[in-house]
Design a protein around this motif. Structure first.
Motif, mmCIF file in Angstrom:
data_model
loop_
_atom_site.group_PDB
_atom_site.id
_atom_site.type_symbol
_atom_site.label_atom_id
_atom_site.label_comp_id
_atom_site.label_asym_id
_atom_site.label_seq_id
_atom_site.Cartn_x
_atom_site.Cartn_y
_atom_site.Cartn_z
ATOM 1 N N VAL A 25 0.943 -1.235 -0.017
ATOM 2 C CA VAL A 25 -0.041 0.128 -0.049
ATOM 3 C C VAL A 25 0.645 1.385 -0.137
ATOM 4 O O VAL A 25 0.786 2.040 -0.660
ATOM 5 N N LYS A 26 1.908 1.229 0.752
ATOM 6 C CA LYS A 26 2.925 2.478 0.792
ATOM 7 C C LYS A 26 3.483 2.829 -0.516
ATOM 8 O O LYS A 26 3.508 3.863 -0.860
ATOM 9 N N ALA A 27 4.053 1.536 -1.164
ATOM 10 C CA ALA A 27 4.580 1.558 -2.446
ATOM 11 C C ALA A 27 3.655 2.192 -3.543
ATOM 12 O O ALA A 27 4.071 3.021 -4.259
ATOM 13 N N ILE A 28 2.326 1.909 -3.334
ATOM 14 C CA ILE A 28 1.479 2.379 -4.331
ATOM 15 C C ILE A 28 1.218 3.640 -4.006
ATOM 16 O O ILE A 28 0.902 4.601 -5.063
ATOM 17 N N GLU A 29 0.961 4.155 -2.881
ATOM 18 C CA GLU A 29 0.886 5.517 -2.625
ATOM 19 C C GLU A 29 2.148 6.452 -3.061
ATOM 20 O O GLU A 29 1.696 7.387 -3.726
ATOM 21 N N THR A 30 3.007 5.805 -2.863
ATOM 22 C CA THR A 30 4.374 6.427 -3.307
ATOM 23 C C THR A 30 4.370 6.792 -4.812
ATOM 24 O O THR A 30 4.742 7.706 -5.292
ATOM 25 N N GLU A 31 4.240 5.441 -5.422
ATOM 26 C CA GLU A 31 4.444 5.541 -6.994
ATOM 27 C C GLU A 31 3.112 6.272 -7.736
ATOM 28 O O GLU A 31 3.884 7.101 -8.661
ATOM 29 N N PHE A 32 2.163 6.349 -7.201
ATOM 30 C CA PHE A 32 1.107 7.114 -8.093
ATOM 31 C C PHE A 32 0.738 8.191 -7.288
ATOM 32 O O PHE A 32 -0.285 8.911 -7.844
ATOM 33 N N GLY A 33 1.113 8.553 -6.055
ATOM 34 C CA GLY A 33 0.871 9.954 -5.529
ATOM 35 C C GLY A 33 -0.615 9.913 -5.014
ATOM 36 O O GLY A 33 -1.432 11.000 -5.125
ATOM 37 N N VAL A 34 -1.371 8.738 -4.519
ATOM 38 C CA VAL A 34 -2.449 8.930 -4.035
ATOM 39 C C VAL A 34 -2.166 8.380 -2.573
ATOM 40 O O VAL A 34 -1.349 8.001 -1.964
ATOM 41 N N SER A 35 -3.557 8.288 -1.901
ATOM 42 C CA SER A 35 -3.727 7.981 -0.315
ATOM 43 C C SER A 35 -4.624 7.050 -0.384
ATOM 44 O O SER A 35 -5.768 7.004 -0.946
ATOM 45 N N ALA A 36 -4.267 6.113 0.220
ATOM 46 C CA ALA A 36 -5.312 5.074 0.592
ATOM 47 C C ALA A 36 -6.267 5.113 1.800
ATOM 48 O O ALA A 36 -7.141 4.463 2.112
ATOM 49 N N ALA A 37 -5.936 6.240 2.579
ATOM 50 C CA ALA A 37 -6.777 6.711 3.642
ATOM 51 C C ALA A 37 -8.086 6.840 3.251
ATOM 52 O O ALA A 37 -8.296 7.705 2.194
ATOM 53 N N ALA A 38 -9.272 6.455 3.998
ATOM 54 C CA ALA A 38 -10.589 6.912 3.667
ATOM 55 C C ALA A 38 -10.888 8.092 3.825
ATOM 56 O O ALA A 38 -10.226 8.923 4.786
ATOM 57 N N PRO A 39 -11.446 8.875 2.737
ATOM 58 C CA PRO A 39 -11.665 10.447 2.941
ATOM 59 C C PRO A 39 -12.625 10.660 3.923
ATOM 60 O O PRO A 39 -13.734 9.848 4.626
ATOM 61 N N VAL A 40 -12.424 11.918 5.048
ATOM 62 C CA VAL A 40 -13.263 12.070 5.999
ATOM 63 C C VAL A 40 -14.078 13.077 5.478
ATOM 64 O O VAL A 40 -13.779 14.233 4.989
ATOM 65 N N ALA A 41 -15.390 13.027 5.405
ATOM 66 C CA ALA A 41 -16.456 13.762 5.004
ATOM 67 C C ALA A 41 -16.641 15.055 6.057
ATOM 68 O O ALA A 41 -16.574 14.722 7.384
#
Length: 121
Positions: A25-41
């Motif tokens: 998950v950390k590698a995907i976040e770094t590679e694609f510049g995304v966050s796996a954290a659930a968005p907080v409304a």
């Protein structure tokens, strides 16, 4: 490196430990510049109750000038003489429904001038 099918990729993920999944998950976040954290409304601000834009005009009391009230009811509704007379004599009669607030206030003012009481609901 050969390309994995979706089924092969899912099978590989199933075999990973929790620590390996966390690293993935950390590698995907770094590679694609995304966050796996659930968005907080954001807490939605309570919507203020808006005043109704359309109302119903009900006759509460015709008052002493029944002839004037009957004429006004006929003018507003287009009812015949007998229907307007019945409406004027029946407390709680609906004079007009789904009336814009501004128009309803003008009509109420006319009834008030005749000594009648109407209610906007």
């Amino acid at each position: 490196m050969s390309k994995l099918t979706i089924e092969q990729f899912i099978a590989a993920i199933k075999e990973m430990s929790m620590l390996e999944l966390n690293d993935l998950v950390k590698a995907i976040e770094t590679e694609f510049g995304v966050s796996a954290a659930a968005p907080v409304a954001a807490a939605a601000a309570p919507v203020a109750a808006e005043a109704p834009t359309e109302v119903t005009i009900k006759l509460v009391e015709a008052g002493t000038n029944k002839v004037g009230v009957i004429k006004l009811i006929r003018e507003i509704t287009g009812l015949g003489l007998m229907e307007a007379k019945t409406a004027a004599e029946t407390a709680g009669s609906v004079i007009k429904e789904d009336v814009k607030t501004e128009e309803a206030n003008e009509i109420k003012k006319k009834f008030d001038e005749l000594g009648a009481k109407v209610q906007l609901v």
